[in-house]
Design a protein around this motif. Structure first.
Motif, short mmCIF file in Angstrom:
data_model
loop_
_atom_site.label_atom_id
_atom_site.label_comp_id
_atom_site.label_asym_id
_atom_site.label_seq_id
_atom_site.Cartn_x
_atom_site.Cartn_y
_atom_site.Cartn_z
N PHE A 208 0.67 -1.31 0.11
CA PHE A 208 0.02 -0.07 0.02
C PHE A 208 0.87 1.28 -0.06
CE2 PHE A 208 -2.53 -3.39 2.41
CZ PHE A 208 -3.61 -3.36 1.44
N GLY A 209 2.20 1.02 -0.35
CA GLY A 209 2.99 2.13 -0.33
C GLY A 209 3.58 2.74 -1.87
N ASP A 210 3.96 3.75 -1.90
CA ASP A 210 4.71 4.35 -3.00
C ASP A 210 5.81 5.13 -2.98
OD1 ASP A 210 3.60 6.63 -1.91
OD2 ASP A 210 2.14 7.29 -3.29
N VAL A 211 6.12 5.84 -3.89
CA VAL A 211 7.65 6.71 -3.71
C VAL A 211 7.39 8.09 -3.23
CG1 VAL A 211 9.31 7.66 -5.05
CG2 VAL A 211 8.62 5.17 -5.56
N ARG A 212 7.85 8.32 -2.06
CA ARG A 212 7.73 9.52 -1.29
C ARG A 212 8.69 10.63 -1.82
NH1 ARG A 212 4.80 9.21 3.50
NH2 ARG A 212 3.32 7.27 3.52
N LYS A 213 8.27 11.78 -2.33
CA LYS A 213 9.19 12.66 -2.75
C LYS A 213 9.29 13.78 -1.67
CE LYS A 213 8.00 13.26 -7.52
NZ LYS A 213 7.53 13.87 -8.78
N LEU A 214 10.63 14.09 -1.20
CA LEU A 214 11.04 14.51 0.22
C LEU A 214 11.82 16.00 -0.29
CD1 LEU A 214 11.77 11.55 2.34
CD2 LEU A 214 9.51 12.78 1.75
N GLU A 215 11.73 16.81 0.56
CA GLU A 215 12.78 17.91 0.59
C GLU A 215 13.81 17.97 1.73
OE1 GLU A 215 12.73 22.93 -0.47
OE2 GLU A 215 11.00 21.69 0.00
N LEU A 216 14.87 17.92 1.92
CA LEU A 216 15.60 17.84 3.14
C LEU A 216 16.35 19.19 3.16
CD1 LEU A 216 17.88 14.86 4.17
CD2 LEU A 216 18.86 17.17 4.16
N CYS A 217 16.27 19.91 4.46
CA CYS A 217 16.79 21.29 4.75
C CYS A 217 17.98 20.82 5.56
CB CYS A 217 15.74 22.22 5.19
SG CYS A 217 14.54 22.52 3.77
N TYR A 218 19.38 21.49 5.42
CA TYR A 218 20.33 21.18 6.39
C TYR A 218 20.46 22.78 6.96
CZ TYR A 218 24.61 19.83 8.76
OH TYR A 218 25.69 19.60 9.43
N TYR A 219 20.57 23.01 8.11
CA TYR A 219 20.73 24.54 8.66
C TYR A 219 22.16 24.40 9.20
CZ TYR A 219 15.80 24.55 8.73
OH TYR A 219 14.49 24.61 8.51
N LEU A 220 22.98 25.21 8.44
CA LEU A 220 24.55 25.20 8.93
C LEU A 220 24.85 26.23 10.29
CD1 LEU A 220 25.71 26.51 5.48
CD2 LEU A 220 25.99 24.14 6.39
N SER A 221 23.73 26.68 10.63
CA SER A 221 23.95 27.48 11.83
C SER A 221 23.89 26.44 13.14
CB SER A 221 22.66 28.49 12.44
OG SER A 221 21.54 27.63 12.25
N ASP A 222 23.25 25.48 13.24
CA ASP A 222 23.39 24.25 14.38
C ASP A 222 23.47 23.05 13.81
OD1 ASP A 222 20.89 24.41 13.36
OD2 ASP A 222 19.80 24.81 15.39
#
Length: 793
Positions: A248-262
């Motif tokens: 019952f699943g599929d391919v999930r499109k994600l957006e990864l955010c990396y914060y350089l401050s911490d």
């Protein structure tokens, strides 16, 4: 009196100066203009030539003079040495009792000696993180020497490099001086030694040894606040996916955010439209992401400290021992920016997230920081049943026949059906735009074939209305035959889920046959407005596009040009020598139909005849006296008396007083000065004014025209300036006579005449005008032919 240095002021310690023999008394009175009064002026001391000038107000200095007798400056010291200060570098040692590894503290100071008054000041420069109060050590003052010479003050002779001076029970060792001090002392004959190196401070050496990094730990210390200030609001963004293609699943499109401050990571999910997922898009809350995940920890399994022994039976008498080495603690490694690259697989608490693409800011950061140049994105996997396009059209149930198709669609889309929305922009744009066609009914009943109908097509909402024209003694009353509604094209499946196709404006043209409400109509004519509208929009109406029609005719007449010309003009032996040739509409239509047959429609023939029509409309003629009377009537009704203002405006726009002005400037002047004329009346006035060869309007004629006082003028009743003043009768006879010469020139095909030789139609130049016998012209062309015939006779 003489005093022994160092002895108190007691009897027996003072001696008389035997060298002094003159004891003058001070004069306190002065004779001014014969009057004796108190004199408070101080008498100047006698000055000998070449001697030193002494200032009585300057306090004496206890130091001996460094100049030879009669060689010092002639100015007082507070003027000669103003703003001149000697600077010496020195240090003193302060004993420390609390620090074991440092018995004393070396404190470096600066000694300032002011030459103007012999004062001295000691200042200690501030050192960061020294832990002691620094700044001014000795305020500016005259400092006494150390005993047994404490009755004297320190002078510049007592200060020199590599000397130790005692100032207030503290020993200062001078190590160096500035260039000005060295130059000043050398000029005065005092030798200044070379600089002496200051001793090392034990406390500073100990601090350096403590701060020195160990040989085994070379990793620079991370300062969170400094990192926050440097990388605040700088975010690295990556496009990624999570392959969850389970049952019952599929391919999930994600957006990864990396914060350089911490060094924290946040992952958001990009929901596909109509995917069935709604709500928050946060896939991972912002925080530091561990590289290894072995499942969730049980309560009490992860503690900040480790207890080795716990003794006791209850909570009151408990004894425990804390592990100082923290043996059970496991170091946790977190993801950093160097671990995030295209193709990297990140373990997000057991879910494998693959990075596929970077945004421009992230690419530039990695290019400058790590020298990476290849940023080719990776494809995202897809599955036919999981990654299908969700933007496909919705499959609606078949139409059941109740109401219109739009009403049924509204019932299927929403629970609360709403009336279908109309195209408001189209309604505003094409409101009152109606195309009218004359039609006849095709029927097996003879009486129905004689009925005349008018089909009105409304462009604002694509609706039709059919009106019947009443014919006397026909048996039909006439009037409304069919109400205004939208009609579907015939031949469509009625009860289907597809949206039906309706009649559009390009389906109507002269010569077409169509089925409307189970009645068959044949369109036989169209009004002037309809023909003009279709000719102005050839991209919508192909039967009115002259360019397309000419290409069709040219391909059909490629090899039958002689037959076509013979059908139009029977006497065509010397056609190349004639200048203008006109044919009637019937002859032109018959010749085209005889050759092309059903390949050309009646509307296309009408469009060609109207395009190459030899008839021209008469220009609109306005009576000057009538227009002037109407203009004076409007001026009198509104009591307009701004003629001088209008003349001043003309002088402003025409400083050189040109007699003629362009029509655009005159029109703008009439409207800008607010003359009480309507737009139609202004057009009529400008059409009758005097003009020059450049079509410019005479200003004097205009001013005399609107001058009410120069003449009485003819009185008239108010009229409609748009229709009654200068009636614009439309020209309805366009296309009855065709300029055959222009048609042949536009066709650009060889005539191939049997007797005239094979020449191009461009050879048609000089000659007479001919008209076939079938044409019966009653236009200006016929009159022109008669005039030419008389002239030739």
């Amino acid at each position: 009196m003489l005093r022994i240095p160092g002895m108190p002021l007691l009897p027996g310690t003072l001696f008389r100066d035997v060298s002094k023999g003159h004891y003058p008394k001070p004069q306190s009175l002065a004779n001014v203009q014969g009057l004796s009064m108190l004199s408070d002026r101080q008498q100047p001391a006698p000055v000998e030539s070449g001697s030193v000038t002494v200032d009585i107000s300057c306090p004496p200095v206890g130091a001996s003079s460094i100049y030879p007798p009669r060689s010092g400056p002639r100015m007082p010291p507070w003027l000669a040495y103003d703003k001149k200060v000697l600077c010496f570098h020195a240090y003193f040692k302060q004993t420390l009792q609390e620090v074991y590894h440092a018995p004393y503290l070396v404190r470096k100071v600066k000694i300032y000696y002011y030459l103007e008054d012999g004062t001295l000041e000691i200042y200690e420069p501030r050192v960061d993180n020294s832990g002691i109060v620094q700044g001014c050590v000795v305020h500016r003052q005259r400092v006494q020497k150390a005993p047994p010479c404490d009755n004297e003050f320190m002078s510049l002779i007592d200060l020199n490099v590599d000397q130790t001076v005692q100032i207030f029970d503290r020993q200062y060792h001078i190590t160096d001086c500035d260039p000005f001090t060295r130059t000043f002392l050398n000029k005065r004959g005092i030798t200044v030694p070379d600089p002496v190196k200051s001793p090392c401070d034990p406390t500073e050496e100990q601090r350096k040894r403590e701060n020195q990094p160990r040989s085994g730990n070379l990793i620079p210390k991370n300062h969170p606040f400094a990192q926050f200030l440097k990388y605040d609001r700088q975010i690295l963004k990556f496009q990624a996916y999570w392959d969850d293609r389970t049952e019952f699943g599929d391919v999930r499109k994600l957006e990864l955010c990396y914060y350089l401050s911490d060094d924290t990571i946040e992952i958001k999910e990009q929901h596909i439209r109509n995917s069935g997922r709604d709500g928050p898009t946060v896939f991972l809350k912002r925080g530091r992401l561990a590289r290894e995940f072995e499942g969730l920890q049980l309560p009490g399994q992860m503690t900040p400290m480790t207890l080795l022994n716990v003794l006791g039976t209850n909570m009151r008498n408990v004894r425990y021992c804390v592990d100082p080495l923290n043996t059970g603690n496991k170091e946790i490694h977190y993801y950093r920016e160097k671990d995030l690259q295209i193709g990297s697989v990140i373990n997000v608490y057991g879910r494998a997230v693959v990075i596929t693409e970077l945004d421009p800011f992230t690419q530039n950061y990695y290019r400058q920081r790590y020298g990476i140049q290849d940023f080719t994105p990776l494809p995202i996997p897809a599955r036919s049943d999981d990654c299908a396009d969700h933007r496909s059209e919705r499959q609606l149930p078949p139409y059941n026949g109740w109401g219109s198709y739009e009403d049924s669609v509204g019932n299927c889309i929403s629970v609360e059906p709403k009336p279908p929305k109309s195209d408001f922009k189209k309604f505003i744009k094409y409101d009152r735009y109606v195309l009218r066609f004359g039609a006849k009914m095709l029927s097996t009943i003879k009486a129905n074939c004689e009925r005349i109908f008018v089909i009105s097509y409304y462009l604002c909402d694509d609706t039709l209305q059919i009106q019947e024209i009443a014919v006397r003694n026909s048996g039909f009353l006439g009037g409304e035959f069919m109400k205004r509604t939208r009609l579907e094209l015939p031949g469509q499946e009625r009860f289907s889920c597809k949206q039906p196709q309706y009649y559009m404006p390009w389906n109507f043209f002269v010569g077409s046959t169509m089925s409307l409400k189970d009645f068959i109509f044949h369109i036989v004519s169209a009004d002037e407005y309809t023909l003009m509208y279709m000719e102005h929009h050839p991209e919508i109406f192909p039967h009115a596009n002259v360019g397309v029609i000419m290409e069709k005719v040219k391909s059909a007449l490629q090899n039958r040009m002689a037959e076509f010309v013979g059908s139009c003009v029977p006497d065509c032996t010397d056609l190349e020598k004639k200048r203008d040739v006109f044919v009637s509409f019937e002859s032109f239509k018959g010749a085209l139909i005889s050759i092309m047959g059903n390949q050309i429609s009646d509307h296309e023939i009408i469009s060609l005849c109207r395009h190459f029509s030899a008839e021209k409309s008469q220009p609109n003629a306005c009576d000057r006296s009538t227009v002037r009377a109407a203009a004076h009537l409007e001026l009198k009704r509104t009591l307009w008396n701004a003629r001088d203002d209008l003349m001043e405006h003309f002088h402003h726009i025409n400083p050189t007083n040109q007699p003629f002005l362009p029509e655009v400037k005159v029109r703008s002047a009439l409207r800008g000065c607010r003359l009480p004329f309507s737009l139609e009346l202004i057009d009529n006035i400008l059409s009758i004014l005097n003009r020059n060869e450049c079509d410019d309007i005479e200003v004097c004629d205009l001013m005399n025209f609107i001058d009410v006082s120069c003449g009485k003028g003819c009185d008239m009743l108010p009229v409609n300036h748009a229709f009654e003043l200068c009636p614009k009768i439309p020209f309805l006879n366009k296309g009855r006579v065709v300029n055959f010469t222009c048609f042949l020139r536009e066709l650009n095909l060889p005539l191939n005449l049997p007797a005239g030789g094979e020449k191009n139609n461009d050879a048609i130049a000089e000659g007479g005008r001919i008209m076939p016998p079938s044409a019966m012209p009653d236009t200006d062309a016929h009159k022109a032919n008669e005039d030419d015939a008389q002239h030739m006779a």
